[in-house]
Enzyme design. Structure first.
Site, PDB file in Angstrom:
ATOM      1  CG  ASN A  10      -1.740   1.255   1.386  1.00  0.00           C
ATOM      2  OD1 ASN A  10      -1.866   2.267   0.572  1.00  0.00           O
ATOM      3  ND2 ASN A  10      -2.228   1.352   2.567  1.00  0.00           N
ATOM      4  CD1 TRP A  11       3.257   0.652  -3.054  1.00  0.00           C
ATOM      5  CD2 TRP A  11       3.747   1.984  -4.774  1.00  0.00           C
ATOM      6  NE1 TRP A  11       4.076  -0.184  -3.818  1.00  0.00           N
ATOM      7  CE2 TRP A  11       4.230   0.771  -4.998  1.00  0.00           C
ATOM      8  CE3 TRP A  11       3.548   2.997  -5.767  1.00  0.00           C
ATOM      9  CZ2 TRP A  11       5.005   0.352  -6.171  1.00  0.00           C
ATOM     10  CZ3 TRP A  11       4.400   2.667  -7.004  1.00  0.00           C
ATOM     11  CH2 TRP A  11       4.763   1.505  -7.357  1.00  0.00           C
ATOM     12  CE  LYS A  12      -0.041   3.281   4.764  1.00  0.00           C
ATOM     13  NZ  LYS A  12      -0.120   3.425   6.362  1.00  0.00           N
ATOM     14  CG  HIS A  98      -5.996   2.063   5.334  1.00  0.00           C
ATOM     15  ND1 HIS A  98      -5.556   3.066   5.980  1.00  0.00           N
ATOM     16  CD2 HIS A  98      -4.704   1.169   5.009  1.00  0.00           C
ATOM     17  CE1 HIS A  98      -4.075   2.627   6.624  1.00  0.00           C
ATOM     18  NE2 HIS A  98      -3.782   1.896   5.850  1.00  0.00           N
ATOM     19  CD  GLU A 100      -2.910   5.668   6.732  1.00  0.00           C
ATOM     20  OE1 GLU A 100      -3.150   5.636   5.696  1.00  0.00           O
ATOM     21  OE2 GLU A 100      -2.042   5.167   7.730  1.00  0.00           O
ATOM     22  CD  GLU A 168      -3.635  -2.409   7.369  1.00  0.00           C
ATOM     23  OE1 GLU A 168      -2.277  -2.544   6.670  1.00  0.00           O
ATOM     24  OE2 GLU A 168      -4.053  -1.391   6.937  1.00  0.00           O
ATOM     25  N   GLY A 174       2.536   2.176  10.736  1.00  0.00           N
ATOM     26  CA  GLY A 174       3.382   3.245  10.751  1.00  0.00           C
ATOM     27  C   GLY A 174       4.288   3.566  11.940  1.00  0.00           C
ATOM     28  CB  SER A 214       4.743  -1.741  12.135  1.00  0.00           C
ATOM     29  OG  SER A 214       4.616  -0.566  12.318  1.00  0.00           O
ATOM     30  N   GLY A 235       2.797  -1.079   4.551  1.00  0.00           N
ATOM     31  CA  GLY A 235       2.926   0.520   3.864  1.00  0.00           C
ATOM     32  C   GLY A 235       4.204   0.685   3.794  1.00  0.00           C
ATOM     33  N   GLY A 236       4.983   1.400   4.499  1.00  0.00           N
ATOM     34  CA  GLY A 236       6.314   1.802   4.745  1.00  0.00           C
ATOM     35  C   GLY A 236       7.164   0.767   4.059  1.00  0.00           C
TER      36      GLY A 236
END
Ligand code: PGA
Length: 254
Positions: A10-12, A98, A100, A168, A174, A214, A235-236
């Site tokens: 997930n590149w966001k 998600h 966010e 999640e 993150g 994470s 993500g990251g």
């Protein structure tokens, strides 16, 4: 029946054209080197990169997904994107609900549910995200919160072919914090039980439940080797070729 691991990035809201294309090409090259693999790869870039990333992934089996969509096919929805548009540009998946989006865009379980139905109507698979906040975890409500999210966000028409669940924990996204493997195992088992109640045992047994929050190469093995964990939503660490591939390599699928 064994569930095929899904390693999803997930590149966001990250990546201008040059870095996005370089990242997709880098992932494509490394995945090709792996040869025949026992897992499925998915990348979910921002909308602006979908077309170029699709080209960069040509000749591979890496799937592409959007990070959100509207529930309507078209119309007066300024700033939104429809599932038909995602399908048209070459997506097979869309991430929905998600945390966010739930937090920053006030998306409710009901909204996630209708979006997932719209995704199915357009032949897209939905990656439906659930997860508790730190306050809910500390209050001992994590299981109840996630069960309700699953019951209300997942449509009746969901099947193991059109839906992936991603657990999640909001506090793990993150932050570098990860729940204990016992907590992850307990939650994934509870989610599968809830899915069985809602969709029947055979769907629930074959539906993939990813862990997200994470995930990195160093913790991938212990998380992804758990019974009910069928991959990761990353993500990251999905923004670096070596980390994304490192997670896949440590997933136990090789
Ligand atoms: P993270 O994000 O891997 O950076 O924690 C996961 C996600 O939000 O999907």
């Amino acid at each position: 029946m064994a569930r095929k691991l899904l390693i999803a990035g997930n590149w966001k809201m990250n990546g201008l054209m040059a870095d996005g294309v370089a990242l997709a090409k880098g992932i494509a090259e490394e995945v090709k080197k792996l040869g025949k693999v026992q897992c499925e790869f998915l990348v979910c870039p921002p909308f602006t990169l979908l077309s170029s990333v699709k080209k960069a992934l040509r000749g591979t089996k890496i799937a592409m997904g959007g990070q959100n969509c509207h529930f309507a096919d078209k119309g007066a929805h300024t700033g939104d994107i429809s599932p038909a548009m995602l399908k048209d540009i070459g997506c097979q998946y869309v991430i929905l609900g998600h945390s966010e989006r739930r937090t920053n865009h006030f998306e409710t379980n009901e909204i996630v549910n209708v979006k997932a139905q719209a995704a199915y109507s357009n032949d897209l698979k939905a990656v439906i995200c659930v997860g508790e906040t730190l306050m809910e975890r500390e209050a001992g409500q994590a299981l109840d919160v996630c069960k309700k999210q699953v019951l209300d966000s997942v449509p009746e028409s969901a099947t193991w072919q059109n839906t992936v669940i991603a657990y999640e924990p909001v506090w793990a996204i993150g932050t570098g914090k990860v729940p204990t493997t016992a907590d992850v195992a307990e939650m994934h088992a509870a989610i599968r039980k809830t899915l069985a109640k809602k969709l029947g045992k055979s769907n629930a047994n074959r539906m993939r439940i990813l862990y997200g929050g994470s995930v990195k190469p160093s913790n991938a093995k212990e998380l992804l080797s758990l019974n009910d964990v069928d991959g990761a939503l990353i993500g990251g660490a999905s923004l670096k070729v070596e980390d994304f591939l490192g997670i896949a390599k440590n997933s136990g699928a090789f």
